[in-house]
Motif scaffolding. Structure first.
Motif, PDB file in Angstrom:
ATOM      1  N   ASP A 108     -93.860 -14.787 -38.274  1.00  0.00           N
ATOM      2  CA  ASP A 108     -92.387 -13.260 -37.724  1.00  0.00           C
ATOM      3  C   ASP A 108     -93.385 -12.591 -37.835  1.00  0.00           C
ATOM      4  O   ASP A 108     -94.082 -11.495 -38.526  1.00  0.00           O
ATOM      5  CB  ASP A 108     -92.036 -13.568 -39.510  1.00  0.00           C
ATOM      6  CG  ASP A 108     -91.102 -11.855 -39.553  1.00  0.00           C
ATOM      7  OD1 ASP A 108     -91.300 -11.949 -38.453  1.00  0.00           O
ATOM      8  OD2 ASP A 108     -90.167 -12.008 -40.168  1.00  0.00           O
TER       9      ASP A 108
ATOM     10  N   GLU B  43     -88.012 -10.644 -34.818  1.00  0.00           N
ATOM     11  CA  GLU B  43     -86.457  -9.593 -35.770  1.00  0.00           C
ATOM     12  C   GLU B  43     -85.877  -8.731 -34.714  1.00  0.00           C
ATOM     13  O   GLU B  43     -86.653  -9.188 -33.133  1.00  0.00           O
ATOM     14  CB  GLU B  43     -87.397  -9.154 -36.835  1.00  0.00           C
ATOM     15  CG  GLU B  43     -87.740  -9.437 -37.985  1.00  0.00           C
ATOM     16  CD  GLU B  43     -87.653  -9.279 -38.765  1.00  0.00           C
ATOM     17  OE1 GLU B  43     -87.595  -7.912 -39.344  1.00  0.00           O
ATOM     18  OE2 GLU B  43     -89.194  -9.570 -39.914  1.00  0.00           O
TER      19      GLU B  43
ATOM     20  N   HIS C 111     -82.403  -9.402 -39.390  1.00  0.00           N
ATOM     21  CA  HIS C 111     -81.801  -9.610 -41.294  1.00  0.00           C
ATOM     22  C   HIS C 111     -80.509  -8.958 -41.540  1.00  0.00           C
ATOM     23  O   HIS C 111     -80.221  -8.332 -40.526  1.00  0.00           O
ATOM     24  CB  HIS C 111     -82.981  -7.915 -41.722  1.00  0.00           C
ATOM     25  CG  HIS C 111     -84.781  -8.935 -41.683  1.00  0.00           C
ATOM     26  ND1 HIS C 111     -85.009  -8.119 -42.533  1.00  0.00           N
ATOM     27  CD2 HIS C 111     -84.743  -9.824 -41.455  1.00  0.00           C
ATOM     28  CE1 HIS C 111     -86.567  -8.464 -42.358  1.00  0.00           C
ATOM     29  NE2 HIS C 111     -85.947  -9.609 -41.813  1.00  0.00           N
TER      30      HIS C 111
ATOM     31  N   SER D 228     -85.040 -13.521 -35.493  1.00  0.00           N
ATOM     32  CA  SER D 228     -84.862 -13.682 -36.965  1.00  0.00           C
ATOM     33  C   SER D 228     -84.216 -12.209 -37.692  1.00  0.00           C
ATOM     34  O   SER D 228     -85.147 -11.160 -37.133  1.00  0.00           O
ATOM     35  CB  SER D 228     -86.218 -13.200 -37.555  1.00  0.00           C
ATOM     36  OG  SER D 228     -86.294 -13.559 -39.696  1.00  0.00           O
TER      37      SER D 228
ATOM     38  N   GLY E  69     -84.020  -4.386 -37.913  1.00  0.00           N
ATOM     39  CA  GLY E  69     -84.362  -5.443 -37.703  1.00  0.00           C
ATOM     40  C   GLY E  69     -83.319  -6.665 -37.215  1.00  0.00           C
ATOM     41  O   GLY E  69     -83.490  -7.402 -37.036  1.00  0.00           O
TER      42      GLY E  69
END
Length: 589
Positions: free
Chosen positions: A346, A395, A445, A443, A421
């Motif tokens: 990540d 992200e 959040h 990805s 993110g």
């Protein structure tokens, strides 16, 4: 949905400074009434008498020292309700320490010695099995006796079922007798799914375990628990992948042979880790993960090994440059290129920044220093040059300009905002381009109102409205149109403190289950300040209510056995990927 104001992601922990956090649990008993907090710094610890409306202690208090410095310290107290509470009060002995600031309780500034702290006006009501938290800073040394007492006004009886929650799965011992190759578990993508080498869909369902990113440079929890025991519990409960935050600074220390022996490992509890460096402990952790069928991916949480490093908006922060960022990823990708326990990377936790801030992360076609899309492409390709089989998790950012405006604007009104993110709106127009496109996973959040009260939480909402107004425009569209898979890298929070939070968490869990979205829950750590953890009581037990919410979103067979991401090694008590498909289970689509 148009967003008019900037969004924030609060600090997710209160741990640090390389200090060993000490924790002690002490039970209290029920009191018919709770006396008012004492302003005197010499107030006596609270006393209580039993009541027919409750059986046994109605609450417990856990005190931990979360940060220390020369001449002072910071502490956190977690109040756990064993019965429904209308209010609570904690007693503790500060010895020679003098309180300089407190929050979320009535603890007076100037308190010293034996003192009390009652709930604030907004956190006295606690449902059985839930928690409330308060904290303080103090001058002087931390107390040698960290015991704490708790009393409260119960509005119902102690319920052992509420306190304990659902029956947890059994904890199995490790799978050391299973031979697993180091190169048969690499993953890639196919449309909006993550698949194995045979093209069969797999479901990454895991959790975060932080600590290597902090000043202490070590997984939190090893100061009070044994690594093997923790890994047995984690794997037995169906966590098939762990996201491990690190810092670029730490990776560079490892590369340069400057790894330190950490202070935050209890060597009596972890004799196998005695005198090992941070890198050697990380490798021991990887061995434990492999032994139990658990996969790992690293997350550069911050440039610097700093407890507050994640608050800095971009991936460079003096003296760490973008070149250092790329070099660190190159080194670590090469080091683990032949170990499929580390399935991916990540690239950077929560790039963010508001329109008026400098620096801030942007996302466009430029090669600007602060263009996150460009930096992600550079870092992703640096990793793939070393290991073309690694997944690359990218992200989003915080704010993207609306139609007709650009990143040149410093007016918040010209932007759509999301969680740090969590804004991937520009990934459609400006997709991340990698040398190995099949290794890209976006990805985002996502958090609830207890982390920050976003505008969409300030009016009635449902799973459907959140999907339409928030999730689809920010990131879910990438899954819906088959552009790329999603892994929700952080989500989670406390239960039982705000009905909106509980609705949000169940709604996102249901979306994850319905769409089989990959995810890593935030987090395992009970010390996490704004979310709490899956572990509770100083790593001594689990938050069974929270785990019960998460459990349906963990990959399982039709018979309820947890599924690993390893083709040879099952999760303890579970099955491997090979066994899952040999048994005729359906692909998670």
């Amino acid at each position: 949905m148009a967003q008019e104001t900037p969004r924030f992601r609060r600090a997710p922990w209160l741990v640090g400074a390389g200090a060993l956090a000490a924790v002690v649990v002490a039970g209290g008993v029920w009191a018919a009434t709770t006396k008012a907090p004492q302003a005197s710094p010499t107030a006596q610890a609270p006393s209580a008498t039993p009541s027919p409306s409750a059986s046994g202690p109605v609450c417990t208090a856990l005190l931990s020292v979360t940060k220390q410095w020369d001449g002072g310290y910071q502490a956190e107290v977690i109040v756990s309700a064993r019965a429904p509470l209308a209010n609570w009060e904690v007693g503790l002995n500060l010895e020679g320490g003098v309180v300089t600031a407190s929050w979320d309780s009535t603890m007076p500034v100037g308190s010293t010695g034996i003192t009390t702290a009652a709930n604030a006006s907004y956190n006295g009501t606690v449902t059985a099995g839930s928690t409330a938290t308060f904290g303080f800073t103090a001058n002087g040394g931390s107390p040698s006796d960290l015991s704490a007492t708790c009393v409260g006004t119960a509005t119902g009886p102690v319920s052992e079922s509420q306190a304990a929650g659902p029956t947890p799965p059994p904890t199995y011992t490790s799978q050391a007798n299973v031979a697993s190759p180091g190169d048969d578990d690499w993953l890639h993508t196919d449309g909006n799914r993550i698949v194995d080498a045979q093209g069969r869909a797999v479901w990454l369902t895991g959790a975060n375990w932080y600590g290597f990113n902090l000043e202490q440079r070590m997984l939190v929890g090893l100061n009070v628990a044994n690594l093997d025991d923790l890994m047995d519990q984690i794997a037995s409960r169906g966590i098939n992948v762990i996201r491990v935050p690190v810092s670029t600074e730490l990776l560079l220390e490892w590369r340069d042979g400057e790894a330190r022996v950490p202070q935050a490992v209890n060597q009596q509890l972890n004799p196998g880790l005695a005198d090992k460096t941070t890198l050697e402990v990380f490798d021991a952790f990887l061995g434990d993960a492999k032994d139990r069928g658990v996969k790992v991916f690293l997350d550069v949480h911050s440039a610097l090994a700093d407890d507050d490093g994640h608050l800095y908006p971009v991936w460079y922060n003096e003296p760490v440059s973008t070149a250092d960022f790329l070099d660190a990823w190159t080194w670590v990708a090469a080091r683990y290129a032949n170990d499929d326990t580390v399935i991916g990377f990540d690239l950077k936790n929560e790039p963010h920044g508001q329109p008026s801030e400098t620096p801030r992360a942007i996302w466009d076609a430029s090669t600007a220093k602060h263009n996150w899309r460009h930096a992600a492409e550079q870092a992703g390709d640096a990793i793939l040059a070393q290991n073309p089989h690694a997944l690359v998790f990218v992200e989003g950012i915080e704010a993207t300009p609306r139609t007709g405006t650009s990143f040149a604007s410093t007016d918040n009104g010209d932007y759509s905002f999301g969680w740090w993110g969590g804004n991937l709106r520009f990934a459609a127009e400006f997709p991340v381009r990698l040398s190995e496109p099949r290794q890209l996973v976006y990805s985002p959040h996502e958090y609830g109102p207890l982390v920050y009260d976003q505008p969409w939480f300030q009016k009635p909402f449902t799973k459907d409205s959140l999907t339409t107004d928030v999730w689809e425009p920010n990131w879910l569209y990438l899954h819906q149109d088959g552009t790329a898979p999603l892994l929700i890298g952080e989500w989670g929070g406390r239960l039982g403190q705000d009905p909106r939070q509980d609705v949000w968490m169940a709604a996102l869990r249901d979306l994850i289950v319905d769409e089989h979205l990959a995810h890593t829950f935030w987090c395992l750590n009970p010390e996490s300040g704004d979310t709490g953890g899956l572990f509770a009581n100083g790593w001594g037990s689990w938050d069974e209510e929270k785990y019960a919410l998460l459990r349906p979103a963990l990959w399982q067979t039709s018979g309820g056995r947890f599924v690993s991401l390893d083709h040879a090694t099952p999760l303890p008590g579970g099955v491997s990927v090979t066994e899952y498909y040999d048994q005729g289970n359906p692909q998670p689509r």
